[in-house]
Design a protein around this motif. Structure first.
Motif, mmCIF file in Angstrom:
data_model
loop_
_atom_site.group_PDB
_atom_site.id
_atom_site.type_symbol
_atom_site.label_atom_id
_atom_site.label_comp_id
_atom_site.label_asym_id
_atom_site.label_seq_id
_atom_site.Cartn_x
_atom_site.Cartn_y
_atom_site.Cartn_z
ATOM 1 N N HIS A 57 28.234 -10.645 28.390
ATOM 2 C CA HIS A 57 27.480 -11.870 28.106
ATOM 3 C C HIS A 57 28.416 -13.001 27.680
ATOM 4 O O HIS A 57 28.309 -14.133 28.156
ATOM 5 C CB HIS A 57 26.447 -11.603 27.013
ATOM 6 N N MET A 58 29.351 -12.689 26.782
ATOM 7 C CA MET A 58 30.246 -13.743 26.310
ATOM 8 C C MET A 58 31.177 -14.231 27.411
ATOM 9 O O MET A 58 31.479 -15.422 27.504
ATOM 10 C CB MET A 58 31.034 -13.262 25.088
ATOM 11 N N LYS A 59 31.641 -13.330 28.259
ATOM 12 C CA LYS A 59 32.494 -13.769 29.369
ATOM 13 C C LYS A 59 31.690 -14.604 30.366
ATOM 14 O O LYS A 59 32.192 -15.605 30.908
ATOM 15 C CB LYS A 59 33.129 -12.563 30.052
ATOM 16 N N PHE A 60 30.444 -14.195 30.602
ATOM 17 C CA PHE A 60 29.578 -14.943 31.500
ATOM 18 C C PHE A 60 29.343 -16.352 30.975
ATOM 19 O O PHE A 60 29.448 -17.339 31.714
ATOM 20 C CB PHE A 60 28.252 -14.195 31.652
ATOM 21 N N GLU A 61 29.035 -16.468 29.678
ATOM 22 C CA GLU A 61 28.802 -17.785 29.097
ATOM 23 C C GLU A 61 30.089 -18.595 28.981
ATOM 24 O O GLU A 61 30.066 -19.828 29.052
ATOM 25 C CB GLU A 61 28.134 -17.640 27.726
ATOM 26 N N ALA A 62 31.220 -17.911 28.807
ATOM 27 C CA ALA A 62 32.495 -18.626 28.745
ATOM 28 C C ALA A 62 32.759 -19.382 30.041
ATOM 29 O O ALA A 62 33.278 -20.508 30.015
ATOM 30 C CB ALA A 62 33.638 -17.650 28.458
ATOM 31 N N GLU A 63 32.404 -18.795 31.172
ATOM 32 C CA GLU A 63 32.582 -19.487 32.451
ATOM 33 C C GLU A 63 31.833 -20.808 32.453
ATOM 34 O O GLU A 63 32.367 -21.847 32.854
ATOM 35 C CB GLU A 63 32.097 -18.612 33.608
ATOM 36 N N ARG A 64 30.578 -20.759 32.022
ATOM 37 C CA ARG A 64 29.754 -21.971 32.008
ATOM 38 C C ARG A 64 30.293 -23.009 31.032
ATOM 39 O O ARG A 64 30.458 -24.190 31.371
ATOM 40 C CB ARG A 64 28.312 -21.606 31.640
ATOM 41 N N LEU A 65 30.580 -22.579 29.794
ATOM 42 C CA LEU A 65 31.026 -23.530 28.773
ATOM 43 C C LEU A 65 32.435 -24.048 29.039
ATOM 44 O O LEU A 65 32.746 -25.198 28.710
ATOM 45 C CB LEU A 65 30.941 -22.876 27.393
ATOM 46 N N ASN A 66 33.284 -23.228 29.624
ATOM 47 C CA ASN A 66 34.616 -23.702 29.977
ATOM 48 C C ASN A 66 34.537 -24.781 31.055
ATOM 49 O O ASN A 66 35.322 -25.744 31.055
ATOM 50 C CB ASN A 66 35.501 -22.549 30.442
ATOM 51 N N ALA A 67 33.594 -24.627 31.971
ATOM 52 C CA ALA A 67 33.398 -25.658 33.001
ATOM 53 C C ALA A 67 32.903 -26.963 32.393
ATOM 54 O O ALA A 67 33.057 -28.034 33.005
ATOM 55 C CB ALA A 67 32.413 -25.162 34.055
ATOM 56 N N GLU A 68 32.338 -26.883 31.164
ATOM 57 C CA GLU A 68 31.880 -28.078 30.459
ATOM 58 C C GLU A 68 32.912 -28.568 29.447
ATOM 59 O O GLU A 68 32.609 -29.405 28.603
ATOM 60 C CB GLU A 68 30.554 -27.764 29.743
ATOM 61 N N GLY A 69 34.137 -28.048 29.518
ATOM 62 C CA GLY A 69 35.208 -28.534 28.660
ATOM 63 C C GLY A 69 35.616 -27.601 27.552
ATOM 64 O O GLY A 69 36.507 -27.924 26.761
ATOM 65 N N GLY A 70 34.961 -26.437 27.458
ATOM 66 C CA GLY A 70 35.351 -25.475 26.431
ATOM 67 C C GLY A 70 35.150 -26.019 25.033
ATOM 68 O O GLY A 70 34.218 -26.777 24.757
ATOM 69 N N MET A 71 36.043 -25.663 24.120
ATOM 70 C CA MET A 71 36.002 -26.107 22.732
ATOM 71 C C MET A 71 37.001 -27.254 22.555
ATOM 72 O O MET A 71 38.204 -27.018 22.405
ATOM 73 C CB MET A 71 36.348 -24.951 21.785
ATOM 74 N N ASP A 72 36.507 -28.487 22.656
ATOM 75 C CA ASP A 72 37.383 -29.659 22.568
ATOM 76 C C ASP A 72 38.532 -29.550 23.574
ATOM 77 O O ASP A 72 39.678 -29.866 23.264
ATOM 78 C CB ASP A 72 37.925 -29.821 21.142
ATOM 79 N N GLY A 73 38.219 -29.097 24.785
ATOM 80 C CA GLY A 73 39.238 -28.979 25.824
ATOM 81 C C GLY A 73 39.963 -27.652 25.855
ATOM 82 O O GLY A 73 40.736 -27.399 26.776
ATOM 83 N N HIS A 74 39.724 -26.809 24.860
ATOM 84 C CA HIS A 74 40.340 -25.477 24.829
ATOM 85 C C HIS A 74 39.369 -24.477 25.448
ATOM 86 O O HIS A 74 38.246 -24.344 24.974
ATOM 87 C CB HIS A 74 40.639 -25.047 23.388
#
Length: 420
Positions: A57-74
């Protein structure tokens, strides 16, 4: 006889290994160093069925959130560390994470583990200023962890067992046909808190209800719940309450169904992977879950997320870990607002922070770092638009309880670090 429509694969763990432990997911627009989050939960053994899907679940959501810039670009970087549901092994894995410079720890399967992590991270942070770690608790829900054991370095993203029981008993008090209740729980701190809260709150809200059984069984040790099912049937219970999770939830639900017990089975974690396919149509209108989410949605984006995650991982988005999405959304919001990924900055930023999810607004209470949230009572149904585990079964909303009706007071005396 129930025939599985598309059985939950017993080979799913093998199929998932390459996904779970492959190279870290990279962000599309983010170009800064990744923020590594270590998950310390069971990835092997009898409780792997609850650990592996949370990594997925976390890896799946990481894909989505990383495409939105992650954590302040990280970008988020997710790694799994196997603790076998052992507090001792969890501390070994925590030290490994610290040695690797990992400063964000996620755990939630087992309040005894959670208690050990709070103590160890508090100690680490006192001894290592500038290298502080945060403990992000997705499901260790013993109330003590946000009361007398509360810590600035601990944030809980699931409702405490007292909050869930408050919501559940608010519903039970209006069910006049429930007059006898049987309690069955795992024999450790969380299970005992579920039992204690059930007895206390039922006595207050429905003093006419008789507790006809109060059993505890070893955590992840029972292979056959038939003796317990026999006792429950003989008791004449009108309802069964259990906080069981993982394998203990799946096997208990199966044996209750095998015995033909038709009393409502009121649970915290009926969404544990495998329950739906083990009980099938025998669970329809029988198995209930008090949780922050439910298995249906009117939001097509969320529905598509369920389909995509199951297609990619063989695990379901709705059933067990949507609270991880809340956690990751809040981390991202805190990092974006502060322009920092330092755990101390994010800890202060998350105090009092709210995020809007599809079931309502979630707010991190400053006083004790306990998420405040609405709860949903749902029941297993057939012919659902977003089926679980490759079937047409899922959990449909029975009642939604607003956050203010779920909330419980806290005795936490929070000690905060200086920001000099």
């Amino acid at each position: 006889m129930f025939v599985k429509k598309n059985p939950w694969k017993t080979t799913a763990i093998t199929v998932l290994l390459s996904f779970l432990f492959s190279a870290p997911i990279q962000a599309a627009p983010a170009d800064k160093d990744p923020v590594t989050i270590a998950i310390i939960d069971p990835l092997t053994g009898p409780m792997a069925g609850v650990g592996l899907p949370l990594v997925a679940h976390m890896k799946f959501e990481a894909e989505r959130l990383n495409a939105e810039g992650g954590m302040d670009g990280h970008p988020f970087r997710i790694v799994g560390l196997d603790n076998k549901v052992s507090p001792q092994e969890s501390l070994v894995q925590l030290q490994k994470a610290a040695d690797d410079g990992i400063r964000y720890i996620v755990q939630g399967n087992g309040s005894s583990v959670g208690s050990a992590l709070i103590a160890a991270i508090d100690k680490h942070n006192r001894r290592n200023p500038g290298e502080e770690m945060l403990y992000l608790n997705h499901g260790a829900v013993d109330p003590v962890l946000t009361n007398e054991r509360c810590s600035f370095w601990h944030f809980r993203f699931d409702a405490g067992s007292d909050m869930k029981m408050n919501a559940l008993t608010n519903w039970i008090k209006d069910q006049k046909d429930i007059k006898k209740v049987y309690l069955i729980n795992q024999d450790y701190s969380f299970g005992h808190s579920v039992s204690s809260m059930a007895r206390e709150m039922l006595k207050e809200k429905r003093p006419d209800i008789e507790i006809v059984g109060n059993d505890f069984h070893p955590l992840a040790k029972v292979k056959d719940f038939t003796p317990y099912a026999s006792k429950i049937k003989a008791s004449g219970a009108d309802a069964i309450i259990s906080g069981n999770w993982g394998q203990d939830m799946v096997l208990l639900a199966k044996n209750l169904a095998d015995f033909g017990i038709d009393a409502p089975f009121l649970t915290y974690y009926a969404g544990s992977p495998g329950t739906v396919t083990q009980v099938g149509d025998r669970g329809v209108d029988q198995i209930y879950q008090i949780y922050g989410y439910y298995g249906d949605t009117e939001d097509p984006e969320i529905g598509q997320r369920q389909k995509d995650m199951y297609a990619q991982t063989d695990w379901d988005y709705f059933l067990f870990y949507p609270r991880l999405t809340t956690m990751m959304e809040m981390l991202k919001k805190a990092a974006d607002q502060t322009g920092s990924v330092d755990p101390v900055d994010l800890a202060f930023a998350m105090e009092g922070m709210s995020v809007d999810m599809d079931t309502g607004t979630y707010t991190m209470r400053k006083e004790d770092h306990q998420i405040q949230q609405p709860m949903v009572l749902s029941v297993m149904k057939d012919n659902m638009p977003y089926g679980a585990e490759g079937t047409d079964f899922n959990f449909a909303k029975v009642a939604q309880i607003p956050a203010e009706k779920v909330a419980m007071p806290t005795t936490c005396k929070m000690r905060r670090p200086s920001r000099d």
